[in-house]
Design an enzyme around this catalytic site. Structure first.
Site, PDB file in Angstrom:
ATOM      1  N   HIS A 208       3.511   3.817   0.896  1.00  0.00           N
ATOM      2  CA  HIS A 208       4.529   2.924   1.476  1.00  0.00           C
ATOM      3  C   HIS A 208       5.529   3.726   2.324  1.00  0.00           C
ATOM      4  O   HIS A 208       6.741   3.677   2.108  1.00  0.00           O
ATOM      5  CB  HIS A 208       5.236   2.184   0.333  1.00  0.00           C
ATOM      6  CG  HIS A 208       5.902   0.915   0.733  1.00  0.00           C
ATOM      7  ND1 HIS A 208       7.194   0.861   1.212  1.00  0.00           N
ATOM      8  CD2 HIS A 208       5.466  -0.361   0.730  1.00  0.00           C
ATOM      9  CE1 HIS A 208       7.518  -0.397   1.463  1.00  0.00           C
ATOM     10  NE2 HIS A 208       6.484  -1.167   1.178  1.00  0.00           N
ATOM     11  N   GLU A 358       0.728   0.220   5.708  1.00  0.00           N
ATOM     12  CA  GLU A 358       0.002   0.349   4.442  1.00  0.00           C
ATOM     13  C   GLU A 358      -1.472   0.044   4.632  1.00  0.00           C
ATOM     14  O   GLU A 358      -1.826  -1.104   4.907  1.00  0.00           O
ATOM     15  CB  GLU A 358       0.569  -0.630   3.411  1.00  0.00           C
ATOM     16  CG  GLU A 358       2.004  -0.406   3.018  1.00  0.00           C
ATOM     17  CD  GLU A 358       2.613  -1.662   2.396  1.00  0.00           C
ATOM     18  OE1 GLU A 358       2.436  -1.869   1.192  1.00  0.00           O
ATOM     19  OE2 GLU A 358       3.246  -2.445   3.121  1.00  0.00           O
TER      20      GLU A 358
END
Ligand SMILES: *[C@@H]1O[C@H](CO)[C@@H](O)[C@H](O)[C@H]1NC(C)=O
Ligand SMILES: *[C@@H]1O[C@H](CO)[C@@H](O)[C@H](O)[C@H]1NC(C)=O
Ligand SMILES: *[C@@H]1O[C@H](CO)[C@@H](O)[C@H](O)[C@H]1NC(C)=O
Ligand SMILES: *[C@@H]1O[C@H](CO)[C@@H](O)[C@H](O)[C@H]1NC(C)=O
Length: 393
Positions: A208, A358
């Site tokens: 992330h 992501e």
């Protein structure tokens, strides 16, 4: 025997040989070690220098060279390490998200996967978003807020290990996860993840990291960044971004990045694309072809000259354009101090100035059997994830 040789002999007796480069770090035997330990890695040709934190297996700093040959730290984060644990706005800066990334509707799922979470094996995970309507990134204490053990460290590579015990945050089975970060010559960053489980359980992991490829030098915005995504379908979501089970064709929408597009040309027009009352992107694209052989995603800035391209074995990609980084969604201002390298700490990270990227599985697969994604792992099925991020300038 002196005290020193005695303690060295005891150390070897109890824990095995002292750590050498590449050997398992004995701190794992005594727990995961200092959560705020920083490990610095360098690519063999110094094309990348990066800092990682055990807490969250977090990517804390990431320096690559710009078009002038100067290093820039192009990831967001905190200079103050303790903030990774204590910042109440909890942006998941740079960490690994899991056990199940993105949103679980009503914090509820079943094994096997059913649309309305029914059957004999229904599980409930603490909701931590939208006033209790869903679980984001694994519950109240997801993998970004765990202490990972660096079990293998060399100059250009680190492997972090996490034990996520049975029942933690309501998930069944003990999961053991490994994340390996490797810096390669030619400015390449390889990320590999592996997990196994003692019982059937959903697993969806991702990295992330928040990116700004200008490091807030030429501009304070994402607008001049160019985005390319080889995808003609996004996962449709409701007003609070919970996947509905449908896919949306990107043709004729602001989700179409099949030709490299300047983000500033679309971001303000993408009204409602990231949920009700939200402008910008916060969506998951399904890659059209295997992204393993050819880069199916890139982000670049002509201002710094830095371009990032990715190859991955993952079928989907989430892009979040920091729509809420300066606002908590309830109309309240959020002020996250920037790193010094980004003009902080008196300046804050502004809206639409960064992008979380992501690589992952299909989000919401756990509540949407029509996706046909088997996201249940267990004793007979290990989880694997890999991606290579390439930088050029
Ligand atoms: C949400 O989860 C709770 C707890 O499992 C359950 O009682 C409730 O029926 C669920 N609500 C919906 C709308 O599915
Ligand atoms: C699960 O992964 C851990 C960490 O790599 C490993 O030590 C363990 O042997 C694995 N368990 C099984 C059953 O493969
Ligand atoms: C999306 O819509 C366009 C235009 O109608 C069509 O040509 C294309 O085949 C559709 N793509 C998918 C993946 O459905
Ligand atoms: C991409 O650009 C080419 C050349 O300008 C154009 O022919 C094509 O229709 C564009 N594709 C999309 C998906 O916008």
């Amino acid at each position: 025997m002196t005290y020193r040789t005695l303690s060295a002999a005891l150390f070897i007796l109890l824990l095995g040989a002292p750590p050498t480069q590449g050997a398992p770090d004995p701190t794992i035997l005594a727990g995961a070690g200092d959560p705020f330990r920083v490990i610095t890695l360098k690519a063999p040709d110094n094309s990348i220098v990066a800092n990682f934190l055990s807490y969250g297996a977090t990517t804390k700093n990431f320096w690559v060279k710009d078009k002038h040959g100067k290093y820039r730290d192009i990831v967001l984060g905190y200079d103050n390490k303790k903030k990774y644990e204590s910042d109440p706005s909890h942006p998941f800066f740079g960490g690994i998200v899991g056990r199940y990334a993105n949103r679980i509707k009503n914090g509820t799922f079943s094994i096997p996967i059913t649309k309305d979470a029914t059957g004999d094996n229904v599980y409930h995970i603490p909701e931590n978003e939208n006033g209790g309507l869903d679980t984001l990134h694994g519950g109240l204490t997801g993998y970004d807020r765990r202490n990972w053990a660096p079990i293998e460290v060399s100059k250009s590579k680190v492997t972090y290990h996490l034990i996520d015990p049975d029942g933690t945050q309501g998930f069944p089975g003990t999961v053991q996860a490994l994340v390996t970060y490797t810096l390669l010559k030619g400015a390449k960053w390889k990320i590999e993840m592996y997990a196994n489980a003692t019982a059937k359980t959903p697993i969806l992991l991702s990295s992330h990291v928040y990116w700004n490829l200008e490091a807030y030098q030429e501009t304070q915005s994402l607008a001049d960044h160019r985005l390319y995504i080889d995808s003609s379908r996004v996962i449709a979501a409701d007003g609070i971004l919970i996947p509905t089970g449908e896919l949306t064709n990107v043709t004729g929408t602001y989700w179409d990045f099949r030709n490299e597009t300047r983000i500033g040309d679309v971001i303000d027009k993408a009204v409602g694309y990231c949920g009700t009352g939200c402008t910008g992107l916060d969506n998951a694209w399904i890659y059209d072809r295997s992204a393993e052989s050819k880069s199916a995603f890139s982000l670049s800035s002509p201002n710094s000259g830095i371009k990032m391209s990715v190859t991955t074995d993952q079928p989907a990609l989430q892009v979040y354009t920091c729509n809420g980084i300066a606002n908590n969604g309830a109309g309240k201002n959020v002020t996250i101090p920037r790193k010094k390298a980004h003009g902080g700490p008196k300046k804050y990270y502004p809206k639409h100035s960064c992008a979380v990227i992501e690589q992952e599985g299909w989000i919401g697969g756990i509540n949407n059997p029509e996706f046909g994604q088997d996201q249940i792992y267990g004793p007979d099925r290990d989880y694997k994830w890999s991606a290579v991020y390439s930088f050029s300038s």
